[in-house]
Design a protein around this motif. Structure first.
Motif, short mmCIF file in Angstrom:
data_model
loop_
_atom_site.label_atom_id
_atom_site.label_comp_id
_atom_site.label_asym_id
_atom_site.label_seq_id
_atom_site.Cartn_x
_atom_site.Cartn_y
_atom_site.Cartn_z
N ARG A 10 39.67 47.06 13.51
CA ARG A 10 39.82 47.13 14.97
C ARG A 10 38.49 47.48 15.64
NH1 ARG A 10 44.50 50.63 17.84
NH2 ARG A 10 45.01 48.96 19.23
N ILE A 11 37.77 48.42 15.08
CA ILE A 11 36.49 48.84 15.66
C ILE A 11 35.48 47.70 15.64
CG2 ILE A 11 34.48 50.34 15.27
CD1 ILE A 11 36.52 52.48 14.28
N VAL A 12 35.40 46.97 14.54
CA VAL A 12 34.42 45.89 14.42
C VAL A 12 34.85 44.68 15.25
CG1 VAL A 12 33.35 44.25 12.83
CG2 VAL A 12 33.53 46.66 12.20
N LEU A 13 36.10 44.26 15.13
CA LEU A 13 36.55 43.08 15.87
C LEU A 13 36.56 43.30 17.37
CD1 LEU A 13 39.37 41.58 13.64
CD2 LEU A 13 36.99 40.87 13.85
N ASP A 14 36.68 44.53 17.80
CA ASP A 14 36.63 44.84 19.22
C ASP A 14 35.30 44.40 19.83
OD1 ASP A 14 37.84 45.98 21.55
OD2 ASP A 14 36.45 47.67 21.35
N ARG A 15 34.25 44.47 19.04
CA ARG A 15 32.92 44.06 19.51
C ARG A 15 32.82 42.55 19.69
NH1 ARG A 15 30.10 48.29 21.60
NH2 ARG A 15 29.06 49.48 20.00
N PHE A 16 33.58 41.78 18.89
CA PHE A 16 33.45 40.33 18.93
C PHE A 16 34.59 39.65 19.67
CE2 PHE A 16 31.46 41.93 15.08
CZ PHE A 16 30.15 41.67 15.43
N GLY A 17 35.51 40.45 20.18
CA GLY A 17 36.62 39.89 20.92
C GLY A 17 36.29 39.60 22.36
N ASP A 18 35.08 39.91 22.78
CA ASP A 18 34.70 39.63 24.17
C ASP A 18 34.35 38.16 24.34
OD1 ASP A 18 31.95 39.15 23.54
OD2 ASP A 18 31.52 41.28 23.65
N LYS A 19 34.03 37.80 25.52
CA LYS A 19 33.81 36.40 25.86
C LYS A 19 32.47 35.86 25.35
CE LYS A 19 34.06 33.41 29.93
NZ LYS A 19 34.33 33.37 31.36
N TRP A 20 31.47 36.72 25.16
CA TRP A 20 30.12 36.21 24.96
C TRP A 20 29.47 36.50 23.61
CZ3 TRP A 20 29.28 32.71 28.37
CH2 TRP A 20 29.84 32.83 29.64
N SER A 21 29.89 37.52 22.89
CA SER A 21 29.17 37.94 21.68
C SER A 21 29.03 36.82 20.65
CB SER A 21 29.86 39.14 21.03
OG SER A 21 29.70 40.27 21.84
N VAL A 22 30.11 36.12 20.37
CA VAL A 22 30.05 35.06 19.35
C VAL A 22 29.11 33.95 19.81
CG1 VAL A 22 31.39 33.29 18.15
CG2 VAL A 22 32.29 35.61 18.33
N LEU A 23 29.15 33.59 21.07
CA LEU A 23 28.25 32.55 21.59
C LEU A 23 26.79 32.98 21.46
CD1 LEU A 23 27.93 29.81 22.99
CD2 LEU A 23 28.16 31.01 25.16
N VAL A 24 26.50 34.23 21.78
CA VAL A 24 25.13 34.74 21.65
C VAL A 24 24.70 34.71 20.19
CG1 VAL A 24 23.71 36.84 21.83
CG2 VAL A 24 25.17 36.14 23.75
N LEU A 25 25.57 35.13 19.29
CA LEU A 25 25.24 35.13 17.86
C LEU A 25 25.02 33.72 17.33
CD1 LEU A 25 27.62 37.95 16.62
CD2 LEU A 25 25.13 38.06 16.87
N LEU A 26 25.87 32.79 17.74
CA LEU A 26 25.68 31.40 17.30
C LEU A 26 24.36 30.84 17.82
CD1 LEU A 26 29.32 30.07 17.73
CD2 LEU A 26 28.06 30.29 15.57
N SER A 27 23.96 31.23 19.01
CA SER A 27 22.68 30.78 19.57
C SER A 27 21.51 31.37 18.80
CB SER A 27 22.58 31.17 21.04
OG SER A 27 23.59 30.54 21.79
N LEU A 28 21.57 32.65 18.49
CA LEU A 28 20.49 33.31 17.75
C LEU A 28 20.42 32.85 16.30
CD1 LEU A 28 20.68 36.98 19.07
CD2 LEU A 28 18.82 35.35 19.41
N ASP A 29 21.54 32.39 15.77
CA ASP A 29 21.58 31.95 14.37
C ASP A 29 20.76 30.68 14.15
OD1 ASP A 29 22.58 32.14 11.68
OD2 ASP A 29 23.96 30.50 12.16
N LYS A 30 20.52 29.93 15.21
CA LYS A 30 19.84 28.64 15.09
C LYS A 30 18.32 28.77 15.06
CE LYS A 30 23.55 26.33 17.53
NZ LYS A 30 23.96 25.67 18.75
N VAL A 31 17.79 29.93 15.45
CA VAL A 31 16.34 30.12 15.54
C VAL A 31 15.95 31.45 14.90
CG1 VAL A 31 16.10 28.79 17.67
CG2 VAL A 31 16.54 31.22 17.80
N GLU A 32 14.64 31.61 14.65
CA GLU A 32 14.18 32.87 14.09
C GLU A 32 14.18 33.98 15.15
OE1 GLU A 32 10.14 34.68 12.14
OE2 GLU A 32 10.60 32.58 11.78
N LYS A 33 13.63 33.67 16.33
CA LYS A 33 13.57 34.62 17.44
C LYS A 33 13.79 33.86 18.73
CE LYS A 33 10.23 37.65 15.24
NZ LYS A 33 8.96 38.33 15.34
#
Length: 117
Positions: free
Chosen positions: A13-36
């Motif tokens: 619950r504590i961890v998934l609460d961080r990724f249940g928002d609207k933007w976190s997964v999208l931000v992570l997928l964007s950062l995953d494509k590049v080094e910085k």
């Protein structure tokens, strides 16, 4: 009825609460494509997110040790974001969830329509 004190301490619950928002997964997928990536680049890629909400999302991910923020002492200051090793270890799970969502989206939407009516 007595409240269960372990509910708030549930790791899932504590961890998934961080990724249940609207933007976190999208931000992570964007950062995953590049080094910085710089803030403005990330803001352009993520589209509709406000600068304030992107800042809040990045700070939350940084607080969890998933994203690293580096500030360069330049004029104007340059700030870059990158995935930490912890963030990189999360990405296979996010990719699996993304694949599952893509595979099941149409069936889920159909089920929702049938449920409504």
């Amino acid at each position: 009825m007595k409240k269960d004190s372990t509910v708030g301490k549930c790791p899932v619950r504590i961890v998934l609460d961080r990724f249940g928002d609207k933007w976190s997964v999208l931000v992570l997928l964007s950062l995953d494509k590049v080094e910085k990536m710089r803030f403005n680049e990330l803001h352009k890629i993520t589209g509709e997110i406000s600068a304030k909400m992107l800042t809040v999302t990045l700070r939350t991910l940084e607080a969890d040790g998933i994203v690293k923020r580096t500030i360069y002492p330049e004029i104007p200051p340059r700030v870059e974001y990158e995935m930490t090793e912890r963030g990189k270890s999360l990405m296979p799970h996010i990719h699996n969830l993304t694949s599952w969502a893509e595979e099941n989206m149409l069936a889920i939407l159909e089920s929702r329509n049938q449920f409504k009516g």
